[in-house]
Structures are given as structure tokens and as C-alpha cells.
Design an enzyme around this catalytic site. Structure first.
Site, PDB file in Angstrom:
ATOM      1  N   HIS A 157       0.831  -1.206   0.000  1.00 34.23           N
ATOM      2  CA  HIS A 157       0.000   0.000   0.000  1.00 34.23           C
ATOM      3  C   HIS A 157       0.861   1.250   0.000  1.00 34.23           C
ATOM      4  CE1 HIS A 157      -2.201   3.252   2.101  1.00 34.23           C
ATOM      5  NE2 HIS A 157      -3.186   2.864   1.320  1.00 34.23           N
ATOM      6  N   ARG A 159       7.061  40.178 -12.491  1.00 31.94           N
ATOM      7  CA  ARG A 159       6.405  41.024 -11.482  1.00 31.94           C
ATOM      8  C   ARG A 159       7.430  41.990 -10.885  1.00 31.94           C
ATOM      9  NH1 ARG A 159       4.075  35.301  -9.649  1.00 31.94           N
ATOM     10  NH2 ARG A 159       6.276  34.950 -10.087  1.00 31.94           N
ATOM     11  N   GLY A 219      -5.040  37.394 -15.894  1.00 34.47           N
ATOM     12  CA  GLY A 219      -4.497  37.066 -14.573  1.00 34.47           C
ATOM     13  C   GLY A 219      -5.525  36.265 -13.812  1.00 34.47           C
ATOM     14  N   ASN A 226      -5.510  34.255 -11.324  1.00 36.76           N
ATOM     15  CA  ASN A 226      -5.528  34.218  -9.857  1.00 36.76           C
ATOM     16  C   ASN A 226      -6.436  35.318  -9.310  1.00 36.76           C
ATOM     17  OD1 ASN A 226      -3.685  32.126  -9.949  1.00 36.76           O
ATOM     18  ND2 ASN A 226      -1.918  33.435  -9.572  1.00 36.76           N
ATOM     19  N   ASP A 227      -6.162  36.569  -9.722  1.00 32.85           N
ATOM     20  CA  ASP A 227      -6.991  37.676  -9.234  1.00 32.85           C
ATOM     21  C   ASP A 227      -8.372  37.675  -9.870  1.00 32.85           C
ATOM     22  OD1 ASP A 227      -5.240  38.628  -7.397  1.00 32.85           O
ATOM     23  OD2 ASP A 227      -4.796  40.519  -8.401  1.00 32.85           O
ATOM     24  N   CYS A 275      -1.594  34.137 -17.387  1.00 30.69           N
ATOM     25  CA  CYS A 275      -0.374  34.155 -16.572  1.00 30.69           C
ATOM     26  C   CYS A 275      -0.611  33.792 -15.119  1.00 30.69           C
ATOM     27  CB  CYS A 275       0.308  35.526 -16.664  1.00 30.69           C
ATOM     28  SG  CYS A 275      -0.693  36.890 -16.043  1.00 30.69           S
TER      29      CYS A 275
END
Length: 886
Positions: free
Chosen positions: A475, A581, A766, A768-769, A832
Site C-alpha cells: 500500500h 512582477r 491574470g 488568480n486575481d 499568466c
């Protein structure tokens, strides 16, 4: 036992759909399919195991595969929907199928003269090793055990089978703790002065069976045993370990499990009997040599449980050479038929080989890559088909650290090299401790005698796994390889004492929290602080990536903020930088300069601070552009709120001008406050400084391809104002070959993308945001407090920050792409966010008009493979759609 109720269906995208109609009119004509009537194309209905056993019966013939039937996944869905009641008609259909099996083998369930015994096994659509329940030797009772003893001429075998059945039935069906059985077995061995279970005689096994029957109300009627076992397998679909495994592996709850009822064959019948697992190729490396484990005089559960350390499959030749030769021939035949590396289970009953199941082998990344390359060389697969055999999510393991080859360290113990990669950390002795430690940010190694299915959360939390028992098919080994965790199993020199909570190795006593390191590629264990080194990409992996680059249409870039990051990204195949960034360039030693700019109340003070920052930023850009050597770089102008660069107000003297200024800049919701393009409009000199630094650096790197990205644009006028600023600076530097675009990360920007596109050369979504603003989620808060509950109650099936929420955020991306291109057909489109490195998200983006994705450097190879797979599947779907139906 509580009965599970069917949840509403959670689609892979995270959207919720109503569960399938399970009314009588929507149900299939039959809940049961005989092995002889199934095929691998019926995987959704029969589950992976049932479909493959049926297919294997066709390929190898019924003499090689014990007969049986499959209760479909639809029956499980109906069972859950009805609150744990077997669906109407199932019992009659099972009885009919059992009758056909009895006629086929010439034995009857419950017959007191020559009984048929069966196994009852789970079989989900996707393999979930160890997560669902199994019952073996079903049909035994006080009458049939005597008949079995007489028929076999082996009383010990009969009582061993009965003991196993009573133990397994009590644990699986009635929920009796496994420890109670194991304690009784240990006491029996101690009383007789023996070490192994196989050394217990028939009388000892009879006594154990009676003890076990005293732990619960054992049902002696075989048909009752059968239907209770079927219900228990259905219930195991909703057990904690299965739910955890599905969550970690993104398997929908709605699928349900099939149940396979199969004639028993016995590997515990004596010294010419045994059980094992065999892979058509080496499951660790992918090399074209079969591998696996087996045990003599044992049932299959003994091999995979890890309680006994098995023998290497190569030793089968010396034990039973004809069986070994036959097994190798079958492995090759199955691999050619399935066109994939196979993982099989077999039993040898008194010298006769039986194949119990086959499935596509779960394997670590290096084995998957090696198999793909070899399969093409051998003519088994073409390049596109070979690429599709690779799970791109596992490729992370090829990029994991290993022990530094030049390091000197003390090898304190060794074991089976069960799952590749090296790991180091604090010792923890339970899955719960591993989860708790990971939550505190500590790196740990989970150390156990042997692992069980309930340890799944600990596997996910730990950096590596070490067990004192088990082999390559235990396992621990299977789960570790599937999850990309380094593992060493069967380390005989390691003693785990859970009572004293210590670990004894080579005469040393270690405690929880002590340091340990393992190398799962070589099976090594040390207590030294061995340096871990980054791996090099193998020639086979480079070959596969080259094929992928030829087939994919989606570009792959990387997110990189430094020259070192950019170098690593290019090494891993990035075609450029999709997100640089710039705010990361203002941290560390430069933070006081940035703070001076923000704190300045006079224009002259701000100008002086800016002039100190500009040459530093210019140097950063020049280094990155030099590394990229003509590849494009998308530079995002400063994005985060200015107060992130400032000290906390409480750290400044009360009443000071500095504290007053910092307090003035504080915002109640900074992520939706003064950030992104708003900074460039309120403080244009800041963006002007960044653009001047960028163009000055570009002037010294003739091959530079610059893309200037303006963040957080919601209004077309915002971009127009900043574009005017950028173009003015570019003209001063005599720069003409550059692009200006924006990051689309607000819902309004998606809805107004056609207007925004008039001033943009490119969009970069973008995600994520965009996920945060579209869903109203604060990532840090949601993932820590809300997400787990949302997954538990089926609002989500995974984090929308991990895989794109395609019905919501994904449709915004598509809307933005469509509107943008409708206004400007030549508009370049990228993504991105970290979704750019997620295989499921990449598949969606491939169909959304996106030109490229950008992800962290170490996910670039994953993105390259996933992008190729998306293109291959799309091409296949198009070809299928164009093929006329007969």
C-alpha cells in the site's frame, strides 16, 4: 453502519449539476453483467476492474480468468440515492448471475459437499488502490469449511481460509477494529512460540476463528453473507479514506463503484500455491523488464497489505519455472492488447496460474517517460498515443531533489526503493501528526511499520514515507508512487514501536521530531543532514518534451522575476517570460528606497527617491533581457498597494510625521484599493521610472522583445492614459519595437474587453486575481477557512485557485478573448496565473482561443506535455466528428 445518501453531482470543472435520474424509467435493464459479456469499453458502467476482467477473459480465455459477474456502478448510485437500500431487482439478478456461475464451475455457494467460494471486490472507474473494501473466501461456514478441508485434503488450508473470511467480514462489513484480530493472532503465535502466521497449525486457526466469531454476530448463511458484503463495498465508496482519496485525485463522488463477484482460487493451498502482483515493465524505471512481488502459500491480500515482506518476481523462475514463463508471456500479450504498461494480480493454485485482474499501471514520472519513448521505439505506439499515456501532473517528480552524489553520509539502514526522489524532515509516527505538522509548515517523514488506507491524508502531508515492512507492491509503495512522494518500504532494520513512540534503527533510539532522510530511488536511509540537489532532465524526458513541442499549438512561457528564475525557465523549455512582477524587485535591501518614495510629501523628495530606484531597476531588466536572448518578456508594472512596502504604524513613534503618513496610506481593503493602474495614474512618475528603466535596458540588449503590461485595468480610459505615458518615454529612447497590453483580472474588463482592446496589443488573463474578484474569494482566507467545508458539502470539488472554475471564471476568460478579438483580430492572448501550469485548466484554455500560458518555471514541462495532450485530443475529436457513422 450509517448509510450514505447520494450527493448532487460535482462536475470536474467545479460546477454542480443535478444527480443522474435514477428513476425506474432511466435505469438499465440489468444491474448485473457477466464477465463474459463485458468489455473494456464499458468502464463507466462496470468500473475499471470489472471492465478489465471482462476484457481479459476475452483475451486470455475463461480457463485463465476465474469466472464471475459485475454489479454495475449504476446500482451503487441507486443504492446511495435510496439511502443504503439495494435497488429493486438487484437481488434477483445477482441470484440469476450466481446460478450461471455455479453452472459454469460445477459448484454451488453453500454446498456442504463441494462449495463454491467467491470474492467480493470493489472496482471504481479510476483505480483507487486500497481505498475501497474487499471480502475474500465468502461462502464459508462451519459446514462448508469441513467440505473444503475434505475436498482439498488440507485441513490447515481450510481453516486458514475460514479464519481469513471471518476476520475480513467482521472488519469490512461490521466495522470491528482490525487491531482486535491482529492482537489475537499475535497472542496465538506467542503462545505457540512461532513467528509467522503460516506456522500456525489447523487447531490454532480453528481456535482463532472461534475467537473472531465471538467478536460479532457472524452470519453463517452464504447468501446473506454475499448481500451484506455487496452493501459494505457500496458503503466503502463513502468512507472517509475513499472521500479523502477522491478529493486529492479529483475523482467525482457521483461515479460510484462497481462490485465484482468472482470465483475464488487459492494461493494459500500449500507450497505449490501463491499469490502476487506483476508489472509488464519495471514499475519504478519503466525499463522493459517485468517486475513485481509474490508470496508462496498466501492470498493476494498478504502481498499488498505489507504485513509480510514478499519475494521478487524474478525468484518465481526458480520456484515454478513453467508458471514464470507463462506469466511473462501473458504480461506481454496484455501490454500489446491494452497498448500500455500493465499492473496485474495473479494466483497460483497447486501449480496452475490464474490471472485475477489487470489495469494500466500507475507509475512514477520517470517510468512513464521511459515507457513512452520505448513504446514508440518498439512500434507499440505512435508519438501522439505515447504522449497520452503520461499523466502530466506526475512530472513534478522528475524535478524533485535527490541526495547530493558527492555527499558523505552514514547509511544507517536500507529497504526497498519503492518510490523515487529524496526527502528529509522530522519523524512523525502517524498520519494525523503528519497533517498537523504540515499545517505548521514543518517538513516531515511519515514512519510506520506498514501503512493502511486510512493513512492517505498523511501521505499527502508528508515529504516522504518510510515503512519497516512491505515491498514494491505494498500500500505504501503504490500510494507514494501515485502521489509523487519518495518512499522506502520493507526496511527490515527499522523497528517502529508505537507504544513507546520510538523508532529503533541499528541500535539507536529515535523519537518523533528527530531528523531523518530517505532516498526512495535507492532505498537508503540516513540520519545525516544530506544536501539535496536538483535533478537533471533525462534524455528520455527531453525526447518526450520535443515531441510535445512539435504537436502542441499553445505556447508556454514562465513567470519569472529574476535572472536566475529566467535562466531556470529557459532551461526547462519556456519560450519567454509571460509575467515579470516588478514589485518583487523593490523588496529586501531596496525596500527603504521604495518607502522613501511613498513617504515623501514633496515632489522633489519623490523625484530624488525615484532616481535612486531607477538604475537598480534598469540593472534588473538588463540581466533578465540578456538571459532571454531575444525571447519575449512581459513586464508587469507595479501592482500591489503601496502600504505593503511600508513599516507597520505600531513600529513607528507615536505622533511622529512618519507614523501619520503611514496611517494616511492605510486602506480597509487594500487589494481592491490603490494598486495596479491606479498607482500609475495617481503617481505617474513611478510608472514613468519603470518604463524608462526598461527601455534603457532594452537599448543595451539589441535582441530584446519587450511587452509592457498594465495591471488591474477596468476602464478603457485607464489603459489609454498609461499607454500615452509609455509611448512618450519610448519615443525619447527611440524605441519602436514593443507591445503594450493589460492584465485582465477584473470582471468588468472581461465584459468591456472590446473597448479595452482598442488600446491594447495583447491581453494577459491574470486568472488568480480574476478568480478572487469573480467569486468574491480572498484566496488566503478562503483556502484556510472555507474551502475544506465547501468541498465536503459538494459546493466545490477542488480549489478554484488550483484548477480554473470553467463555468464561471473560465467563461469570463472566453468572453474577454472573444470580445477582444472581435475588436482587434490580431490581439495576442495569454494566461499568466498558476492555472497556466494546471493540466485540466490548460485543456480548457486550448479550446478558448488563448495563444500561450505562463506558469512557474518548474511547471513549464508539465504545461508543455498538457498542451500537447490537449492538441492531440482536440484533433482526435475533430477526426471522429468528421467520420461518417455507419
Amino acid at each position: 453502519m450509517a448509510r450514505a445518501v447520494l450527493p448532487r453531482h460535482v462536475a470536474p470543472s467545479g460546477a454542480i449539476e443535478q444527480s443522474a435520474d435514477t428513476s425506474a424509467s432511466a435505469r438499465l435493464d440489468s444491474w448485473v453483467v457477466d464477465f463474459a459479456e463485458g468489455s473494456r469499453e464499458m468502464r463507466e458502467l462496470l468500473g475499471g476492474k470489472g471492465a478489465n476482467v471482462a476484457e481479459m477473459t476475452r483475451v486470455l480465455g475463461p480457463r485463465m480468468v476465474p469466472g464471475g459477474f459485475t454489479i454495475t456502478t449504476q446500482a451503487c448510485i441507486a443504492y446511495m440515492h435510496d439511502g443504503g437500500e439495494l435497488p429493486d431487482g438487484l437481488e434477483a439478478q445477482v441470484a440469476d448471475a450466481l446460478g450461471r456461475l455455479e453452472a459454469q464451475v460445477g459448484r454451488h455457494l453453500g454446498d456442504g459437499r463441494d462449495p463454491l467460494l467467491v470474492s467480493v471486490r470493489s472496482g471504481a472507474r479510476e483505480s483507487m488502490p486500497g481505498m475501497l473494501d474487499t471480502v475474500l473466501n465468502l461462502g464459508l461456514n462451519d459446514e462448508t469449511v469441513a467440505a473444503l478441508a475434505e475436498r482439498s485434503g488440507n485441513e490447515r488450508f481450510a481453516w486458514d481460509s475460514y479464519r481469513r473470511f471471518v476476520q475480513m467480514f467482521g472488519n469490512v462489513v461490521l466495522g470491528v477494529a482490525g487491531e482486535r484480530f491482529e492482537e489475537a493472532i499475535a497472542a496465538s503465535k506467542a503462545a505457540r512460540g512461532v513467528t509467522l502466521d503460516t506456522e500456525l497449525d489447523a487447531e490454532a486457526l480453528r481456535e482463532l476463528t472461534r475467537q473472531f466469531q465471538g467478536l460479532y454476530d457472524f452470519p453463517s448463511e452464504p447468501h446473506e453473507q454475499l448481500f451484506r458484503a455487496i452493501g459494505a463495498v457500496f458503503d466503502s465508496w463513502q468512507g472517509d479514506r475513499a472521500v479523502t482519496y477522491r478529493r486529492l485525485n479529483h475523482i467525482p463522488d457521483m461515479w460510484g463503484t462497481a462490485v465484482n463477484v468472482q470465483q475464488m482460487v487459492f494461493g494459500n493451498l500449500g507450497e505449490r500455491s501463491g499469490s502476487g502482483v506483476a508489472f509488464s515493465r519495471d514499475e519504478l524505471t519503466g525499463a522493459p523488464e517485468p517486475s513485481g512481488d509474490f508470496l508462496t502459500n498466501a492470498q493476494g491480500e498478504d502481498v499488498v497489505s505489507g504485513v509480510r515482506t514478499p519475494r521478487d518476481i524474478r525468484e518465481l523462475r526458480a520456484w515454478l519455472p513453467e508458471v514464470h514463463e507463462q506469466l511473462l508471456e501473458i504480461l506481454g500479450k496484455l501490454e500489446r492488447h491494452y497498448e500500455n504498461m500493465q499492473d496485474t494480480e495473479f494466483t497460483v493454485e497447486e501449480g496452475r496460474l490464474f490471472m485475477l485482474q489487470t489495469r494500466d499501471a500507475k507509475r512514477p514520472a520517470q517510468a512513464a517517460v521511459r515507457f513512452a519513448v520505448d513504446a514508440v521505439k518498439e512500434g507499440l505506439l505512435d508519438r501522439a498515443a505515447a504522449i497520452l499515456t503520461i499523466d502530466p501532473a506526475t512530472l513534478d517528480a522528475l524535478l524533485h531533489p535527490t541526495f547530493d552524489p558527492g555527499a558523505d553520509y552514514e547509511l544507517i539502514a536500507s529497504g526497498v526503493a519503492a518510490s523515487p526522489g529524496a526527502a528529509a524532515g522530522e519523524i512523525v509516527l502517524s498520519a494525523a501528526e503528519a497533517v498537523a505538522a504540515a499545517g505548521e509548515g514543518r517538513e516531515v517523514i511519515l514512519v510506520r511499520s506498514f501503512t493502511e488506507a486510512d493513512d492517505i491524508a498523511g501521505f499527502h502531508a508528508a515529504r516522504g514515507i518510510l515503512t519497516s515492512e512491505g515491498g514494491k507492491a505494498s500500500h505504501a509503495a503504490l500510494v507514494a508512487r501515485g502521489m509523487g512522494r519518495p518512499a522506502v518500504t520493507g526496511a527490515a532494520g527499522v523497528e517502529v514501536d508505537l507504544t513507546a513512540r520510538v523508532l529503533r534503527i541499528a541500535g539507536r533510539v529515535l523519537h518523533a521530531g528527530d531528523h531523518i532522510a530517505i532516498d526512495g530511488s535507492l532505498g537508503r536511509i540516513t540520519l545525516d543532514q544530506v544536501p539535496l540537489v536538483e535533478p537533471e532532465v533525462s534524455a528520455e524526458f527531453q525526447t518526450v518534451l520535443g515531441w510535445c513541442d512539435e504537436l502542441r499549438t499553445l505556447g508556454v512561457r514562465a513567470n519569472a522575476d529574476t535572472a536566475d528564475d529566467a535562466t531556470k525557465a529557459i532551461e526547462l523549455g519556456a519560450e519567454g517570460i509571460g509575467l515579470c512582477r516588478t514589485e518583487h524587485m523593490f523588496l529586501g535591501e531596496r525596500q527603504p528606497l521604495m518607502a522613501a518614495f511613498i513617504m515623501a510629501e514633496e515632489e522633489a523628495e519623490r523625484a530624488a527617491a525615484i532616481e535612486q530606484l531607477r538604475p537598480l531597476q534598469e540593472s534588473d531588466f538588463e540581466q533578465i533581457l540578456t538571459v532571454l536572448d531575444g525571447r519575449p518578456v512581459t513586464v508587469r508594472l507595479l501592482d500591489p498597494p503601496l502600504h505593503e512596502f511600508l513599516p507597520h504604524p505600531q513600529a513607528l513613534p507615536e505622533g511622529s510625521s512618519a507614523r501619520r503618513r503611514v496611517e494616511q496610506l492605510q486602506e480597509s481593503n487594500p487589494m481592491l484599493g490603490t494598486r495596479g493602474v491606479r498607482l500609475g495614474i495617481l503617481f505617474p512618475e513611478l510608472y514613468e521610472m519603470q518604463v524608462r528603466a526598461l527601455f534603457a535596458a532594452a537599448a543595451r540588449v539589441p535582441s530584446a522583445q519587450i511587452e509592457v503590461m498594465v495591471p488591474l485595468v477596468a476602464y478603457e480610459r485607464e489603459l489609454a492614459l498609461v499607454r500615452e505615458l509609455i509611448e512618450g518615454v519610448a519615443a525619447e529612447h527611440d524605441q519602436h519595437d514593443y507591445l503594450i497590453g493589460t492584465m485582465i483580472e477584473l470582471p468588468r474588463a472581461c465584459f468591456q474587453a472590446d473597448e479595452i482592446a482598442r488600446d491594447a496589443d495583447f491581453f494577459s488573463f491574470g486568472t488568480n486575481d480574476l478568480t478572487q474578484t469573480a467569486l468574491g474569494f480572498s484566496r488566503d482566507d478562503i483556502e484556510g477557512r472555507v474551502l475544506g467545508r465547501y468541498i465536503d458539502v459538494k459546493i466545490l470539488d477542488r480549489s478554484p485557485f488550483e484548477t480554473l472554475d470553467t463555468p464561471g471564471v473560465g467563461q469570463m476568460v472566453r468572453m474577454g478573448a472573444w470580445l477582444g478579438r472581435s475588436a482587434k483580430p490580431e490581439l495576442k492572448l495569454g494566461v499568466c496565473g498558476e492555472h497556466g501550469g494546471d493540466p485540466d485548466s490548460i485543456d480548457f484554455l486550448h479550446h478558448s482561443g488563448i495563444d500561450y500560458v505562463s506558469c512557474s518555471p518548474y511547471r513549464v514541462p508539465i504545461a508543455r506535455v498538457a498542451a500537447a495532450q490537449a492538441a492531440i485530443r482536440a484533433q482526435a475529436a475533430m477526426a471522429a466528428a468528421e467520420t461518417p457513422r455507419s
